[in-house]
Design a protein around this motif. Structure first.
Motif, PDB file in Angstrom:
ATOM      1  N   TRP A   1      15.704   7.200  10.312  1.00 28.80           N
ATOM      2  CA  TRP A   1      16.584   6.346  10.324  1.00 28.80           C
ATOM      3  C   TRP A   1      18.221   6.666  10.823  1.00 28.80           C
ATOM      4  CZ3 TRP A   1      15.531   0.922   9.844  1.00 28.80           C
ATOM      5  CH2 TRP A   1      14.177   0.770   9.602  1.00 28.80           C
ATOM      6  N   LEU A   2      18.383   6.066  11.570  1.00 31.96           N
ATOM      7  CA  LEU A   2      19.989   6.339  12.001  1.00 31.96           C
ATOM      8  C   LEU A   2      20.985   5.351  11.148  1.00 31.96           C
ATOM      9  CD1 LEU A   2      19.723   6.860  15.861  1.00 31.96           C
ATOM     10  CD2 LEU A   2      19.490   8.645  13.982  1.00 31.96           C
ATOM     11  N   ILE A   3      21.837   5.843  10.223  1.00 36.30           N
ATOM     12  CA  ILE A   3      22.556   4.883   9.584  1.00 36.30           C
ATOM     13  C   ILE A   3      24.152   5.078   9.951  1.00 36.30           C
ATOM     14  CG2 ILE A   3      23.484   4.725   7.459  1.00 36.30           C
ATOM     15  CD1 ILE A   3      20.227   6.530   7.701  1.00 36.30           C
ATOM     16  N   HIS A   4      24.657   4.312  10.460  1.00 38.67           N
ATOM     17  CA  HIS A   4      25.802   3.856  11.213  1.00 38.67           C
ATOM     18  C   HIS A   4      27.008   3.782  10.011  1.00 38.67           C
ATOM     19  CE1 HIS A   4      24.729   4.026  15.278  1.00 38.67           C
ATOM     20  NE2 HIS A   4      23.375   3.632  14.739  1.00 38.67           N
TER      21      HIS A   4
ATOM     22  N   SER B   1      25.843  15.650 -12.690  1.00 41.15           N
ATOM     23  CA  SER B   1      25.374  16.762 -13.191  1.00 41.15           C
ATOM     24  C   SER B   1      24.055  17.076 -12.344  1.00 41.15           C
ATOM     25  CB  SER B   1      24.793  16.296 -14.616  1.00 41.15           C
ATOM     26  OG  SER B   1      23.730  15.480 -14.634  1.00 41.15           O
ATOM     27  N   LEU B   2      23.325  16.298 -11.637  1.00 41.67           N
ATOM     28  CA  LEU B   2      22.357  16.728 -10.773  1.00 41.67           C
ATOM     29  C   LEU B   2      23.072  17.019  -9.044  1.00 41.67           C
ATOM     30  CD1 LEU B   2      19.874  13.676 -11.768  1.00 41.67           C
ATOM     31  CD2 LEU B   2      19.627  16.199 -12.319  1.00 41.67           C
ATOM     32  N   GLY B   3      23.985  16.918  -8.879  1.00 45.35           N
ATOM     33  CA  GLY B   3      24.523  17.527  -7.826  1.00 45.35           C
ATOM     34  C   GLY B   3      24.336  16.480  -6.481  1.00 45.35           C
ATOM     35  N   ILE B   4      24.237  15.039  -7.037  1.00 43.94           N
ATOM     36  CA  ILE B   4      24.054  13.927  -5.817  1.00 43.94           C
ATOM     37  C   ILE B   4      25.450  13.791  -5.292  1.00 43.94           C
ATOM     38  CG2 ILE B   4      23.551  11.418  -5.735  1.00 43.94           C
ATOM     39  CD1 ILE B   4      21.416  11.909  -8.110  1.00 43.94           C
ATOM     40  N   GLN B   5      25.494  13.410  -4.096  1.00 52.27           N
ATOM     41  CA  GLN B   5      26.722  13.128  -3.483  1.00 52.27           C
ATOM     42  C   GLN B   5      26.921  11.776  -3.373  1.00 52.27           C
ATOM     43  OE1 GLN B   5      26.584  14.762   0.721  1.00 52.27           O
ATOM     44  NE2 GLN B   5      28.727  14.245   0.830  1.00 52.27           N
ATOM     45  N   VAL B   6      27.869  11.153  -4.148  1.00 53.69           N
ATOM     46  CA  VAL B   6      28.053   9.732  -4.073  1.00 53.69           C
ATOM     47  C   VAL B   6      29.530   9.589  -3.372  1.00 53.69           C
ATOM     48  CG1 VAL B   6      28.603   7.635  -5.572  1.00 53.69           C
ATOM     49  CG2 VAL B   6      26.640   9.453  -6.339  1.00 53.69           C
ATOM     50  N   GLU B   7      29.380   8.737  -2.240  1.00 50.61           N
ATOM     51  CA  GLU B   7      30.669   8.610  -1.697  1.00 50.61           C
ATOM     52  C   GLU B   7      31.092   7.021  -1.567  1.00 50.61           C
ATOM     53  OE1 GLU B   7      30.513  10.873   2.291  1.00 50.61           O
ATOM     54  OE2 GLU B   7      28.348  11.205   1.599  1.00 50.61           O
ATOM     55  N   CYS B   8      32.221   6.907  -2.077  1.00 51.63           N
ATOM     56  CA  CYS B   8      32.743   5.298  -2.132  1.00 51.63           C
ATOM     57  C   CYS B   8      33.440   5.116  -1.265  1.00 51.63           C
ATOM     58  CB  CYS B   8      33.221   4.995  -3.601  1.00 51.63           C
ATOM     59  SG  CYS B   8      32.039   5.284  -4.836  1.00 51.63           S
ATOM     60  N   GLY B   9      33.937   3.827  -0.789  1.00 55.45           N
ATOM     61  CA  GLY B   9      34.832   3.286   0.144  1.00 55.45           C
ATOM     62  C   GLY B   9      34.276   3.633   1.589  1.00 55.45           C
ATOM     63  N   ILE B  10      33.035   3.800   1.570  1.00 60.19           N
ATOM     64  CA  ILE B  10      32.287   3.938   2.848  1.00 60.19           C
ATOM     65  C   ILE B  10      31.321   2.855   3.128  1.00 60.19           C
ATOM     66  CG2 ILE B  10      30.791   5.487   4.312  1.00 60.19           C
ATOM     67  CD1 ILE B  10      32.081   7.726   2.996  1.00 60.19           C
ATOM     68  N   PRO B  11      31.598   1.733   4.210  1.00 62.46           N
ATOM     69  CA  PRO B  11      30.647   1.010   4.543  1.00 62.46           C
ATOM     70  C   PRO B  11      29.689   1.272   5.503  1.00 62.46           C
ATOM     71  CG  PRO B  11      32.810   0.211   5.715  1.00 62.46           C
ATOM     72  CD  PRO B  11      33.022   1.671   5.041  1.00 62.46           C
ATOM     73  N   VAL B  12      28.379   0.513   5.243  1.00 60.22           N
ATOM     74  CA  VAL B  12      27.415   0.786   6.290  1.00 60.22           C
ATOM     75  C   VAL B  12      27.483  -0.312   7.248  1.00 60.22           C
ATOM     76  CG1 VAL B  12      24.849   1.067   6.787  1.00 60.22           C
ATOM     77  CG2 VAL B  12      25.856   2.431   4.897  1.00 60.22           C
ATOM     78  N   VAL B  13      27.551   0.045   8.379  1.00 63.53           N
ATOM     79  CA  VAL B  13      27.807  -0.934   9.301  1.00 63.53           C
ATOM     80  C   VAL B  13      26.693  -1.441  10.363  1.00 63.53           C
ATOM     81  CG1 VAL B  13      30.274  -0.772   9.645  1.00 63.53           C
ATOM     82  CG2 VAL B  13      28.731   0.402  11.067  1.00 63.53           C
ATOM     83  N   HIS B  14      25.441  -0.626  10.298  1.00 66.34           N
ATOM     84  CA  HIS B  14      24.113  -0.691  11.132  1.00 66.34           C
ATOM     85  C   HIS B  14      23.272   0.361  10.817  1.00 66.34           C
ATOM     86  CE1 HIS B  14      21.813  -2.150  14.418  1.00 66.34           C
ATOM     87  NE2 HIS B  14      21.776  -0.681  15.190  1.00 66.34           N
ATOM     88  N   LEU B  15      22.229   0.061  10.881  1.00 66.49           N
ATOM     89  CA  LEU B  15      20.937   1.225  10.745  1.00 66.49           C
ATOM     90  C   LEU B  15      19.802   0.608  11.787  1.00 66.49           C
ATOM     91  CD1 LEU B  15      18.761   0.777   7.470  1.00 66.49           C
ATOM     92  CD2 LEU B  15      20.295  -1.156   8.351  1.00 66.49           C
ATOM     93  N   GLU B  16      18.970   1.852  11.924  1.00 66.54           N
ATOM     94  CA  GLU B  16      18.066   1.417  13.146  1.00 66.54           C
ATOM     95  C   GLU B  16      17.107   2.815  13.062  1.00 66.54           C
ATOM     96  OE1 GLU B  16      19.516   1.585  17.182  1.00 66.54           O
ATOM     97  OE2 GLU B  16      21.199   3.111  16.460  1.00 66.54           O
ATOM     98  N   PRO B  17      15.733   2.273  13.283  1.00 63.63           N
ATOM     99  CA  PRO B  17      14.703   3.515  13.269  1.00 63.63           C
ATOM    100  C   PRO B  17      14.836   4.168  14.651  1.00 63.63           C
ATOM    101  CG  PRO B  17      13.788   1.330  13.765  1.00 63.63           C
ATOM    102  CD  PRO B  17      15.306   0.848  13.692  1.00 63.63           C
ATOM    103  N   ALA B  18      14.537   5.487  14.530  1.00 61.40           N
ATOM    104  CA  ALA B  18      14.569   6.267  15.667  1.00 61.40           C
ATOM    105  C   ALA B  18      13.841   7.565  15.676  1.00 61.40           C
ATOM    106  CB  ALA B  18      16.058   6.808  16.009  1.00 61.40           C
ATOM    107  N   GLU B  19      12.643   7.504  16.215  1.00 61.54           N
ATOM    108  CA  GLU B  19      11.712   8.704  16.240  1.00 61.54           C
ATOM    109  C   GLU B  19      11.388   9.113  14.722  1.00 61.54           C
ATOM    110  OE1 GLU B  19      13.555  11.774  18.599  1.00 61.54           O
ATOM    111  OE2 GLU B  19      13.459  10.532  20.447  1.00 61.54           O
ATOM    112  N   GLY B  20      10.855   8.246  14.197  1.00 62.66           N
ATOM    113  CA  GLY B  20      10.194   8.555  12.669  1.00 62.66           C
ATOM    114  C   GLY B  20      11.484   8.666  11.598  1.00 62.66           C
TER     115      GLY B  20
END
Length: 411
Positions: free
Chosen positions: A90-93, A69-88
């Protein structure tokens, strides 16, 4: 694509964090590797002391509908395999893409601890959590007659859920005592942990007897006097003096070998018996699913009271890594209601980061108090020293190791 907030996990913590953020104008995206939102809520079904029922599927539906109802994008079936900080940021792979986010909430939940038992690779052997999901989520019968190996708060609660689904549970048994099963195979240790569930027992006699046994001095006596036929809760025998030594079968589970054990957990020769079953659930408990926090460089500390290694974090759900927050069972094993409240705290912490004013600070402080209230009122306590562990985590945050990089200590 760049968002204000990327949330990993669409369980009670993740969805609650997303709702809090969007209600204050932030751009949010939620990812979850499972096919449905709701996390561990999806398998939960139990009766509370006041007679009402906690239906996890219904609670998950309410949270998801609010998010939609708030328009939040919820995506299922998608794993996050890596994340890293970059120039202030976050990069989420994720597979085939990289998402940029100003802040990240890790609400990855918990995973089950393995509890090795000879024969556990046979078809028909599964974790207690898998049986819960198959029964309550997918509406699939895991079998006709089975046993649970591993006696703890989680297995007792789920055994009841399987029973409500029309599945016969012959009993809950200890695993054989080995270096790998450790405390799980020791009758006195298991009794002490199980007493935290005694208030849910359907029998007033069991509840009264359990109160008498809560004194440490009574544990040894309680084990010695514990009936070898077990004590029934909801008609399901709980055996603190019997252990499953082996799971037997040719192409699939056919029976289990059980033996009476001493108060120290050692099997008594000549007491072996075989029980016909077509499935076995193994219950080793839960541990925080915190690999992504480790990849992100968060410092950890080991808390057996919280299920294992936990990323250091503040009461505001901040981590020492700038822009990275945690919520739910990744911070320690507790109830879904606590996870939900923690998610709201994480979301409002981020709101305060983007909108540092008196109103957002007031909302955040109230949410932190709500977490404490939910913890105090929790029907199922996974460990008696959870509050002490939380105090120690706060101390670690306010007194960081000199080599770590942490935010200003909380007042």
């Amino acid at each position: 694509m760049t968002v204000d907030v990327l949330i990993v996990g669409a369980g009670p913590a993740g969805l609650s964090a997303a709702i809090a953020c969007v209600q204050h104008g932030l751009n949010v995206r939620v990812l979850d590797e499972f096919i449905k939102p709701g996390g561990r809520l999806l398998g939960q079904l139990h009766q509370e002391p006041d007679g009402t029922w906690w239906n996890g599927i219904e609670e998950a539906r309410k949270l998801y509908e609010t998010a939609q109802s708030l328009g939040i994008q919820v995506e299922c079936g998608i794993p996050v395999v890596h994340l890293e900080p970059a120039e202030g940021k976050w990069l989420i792979h994720i597979p085939d893409a990289v998402i940029q986010a100003s802040t990240v909430v890790l609400a990855t939940g918990a995973a089950e601890k393995p509890l090795p038992v000879p024969g556990w690779t046979l078809p028909g052997v599964m974790s207690i959590g898998a049986a819960q999901v198959m029964t309550n989520v997918h509406r699939v019968r895991v079998g006709e007659r089975g046993v649970v190996v591993g006696i703890n708060i989680l297995s007792a609660a789920i055994a009841r859920e399987l029973q409500l689904g029309g599945i016969h549970i012959s009993g809950l048994y200890l695993p054989g005592l080995t270096p790998l099963t450790n405390h799980s195979g020791h009758p006195a240790w298991v009794m002490k942990s199980l007493l935290r569930l005694s208030h849910l027992a359907p029998s007033s006699l069991i509840r009264f007897g359990s109160r008498l046994l809560k004194a440490d001095a009574m544990h040894a006596l309680g084990i010695r006097l514990f009936p070898k036929s077990g004590v029934k809760m909801w008609g399901i025998p709980i055996h603190l003096r019997k252990a499953v030594l082996e799971i037997i079968g040719d192409q699939q589970v056919e029976k289990v070998k059980v033996a009476t054990v001493t108060p120290e957990g050692d099997p008594l020769p000549g007491t072996e018996e075989e029980i016909a079953v077509d499935f076995v659930c193994i219950a080793g408990g839960l541990y925080p699913l915190a690999e992504l926090a480790a990849i992100a460089g968060c410092p950890f500390h080991y808390f057996p009271e919280l299920g294992g290694h936990v990323p250091v974090h503040s009461p505001r759900m901040e981590t020492p890594q700038k822009g990275l927050y945690v919520a739910g069972n990744i911070t320690g094993i507790e109830s879904a209601k606590v996870a939900k409240a923690q998610g709201t705290v994480a979301g409002l912490s981020i709101v305060y980061h983007f909108q540092p004013n008196e109103r957002s600070k007031e909302l955040l402080e109230h949410a932190i108090q709500q977490v404490k209230q939910e913890r105090d009122q929790a029907v199922i306590q996974f460990h008696p020293a959870i509050k002490q562990a939380r105090t120690r985590i706060k101390h670690l945050w306010n007194h960081p190791h000199p080599d770590s990089t942490q935010s200003t200590p909380l007042p």
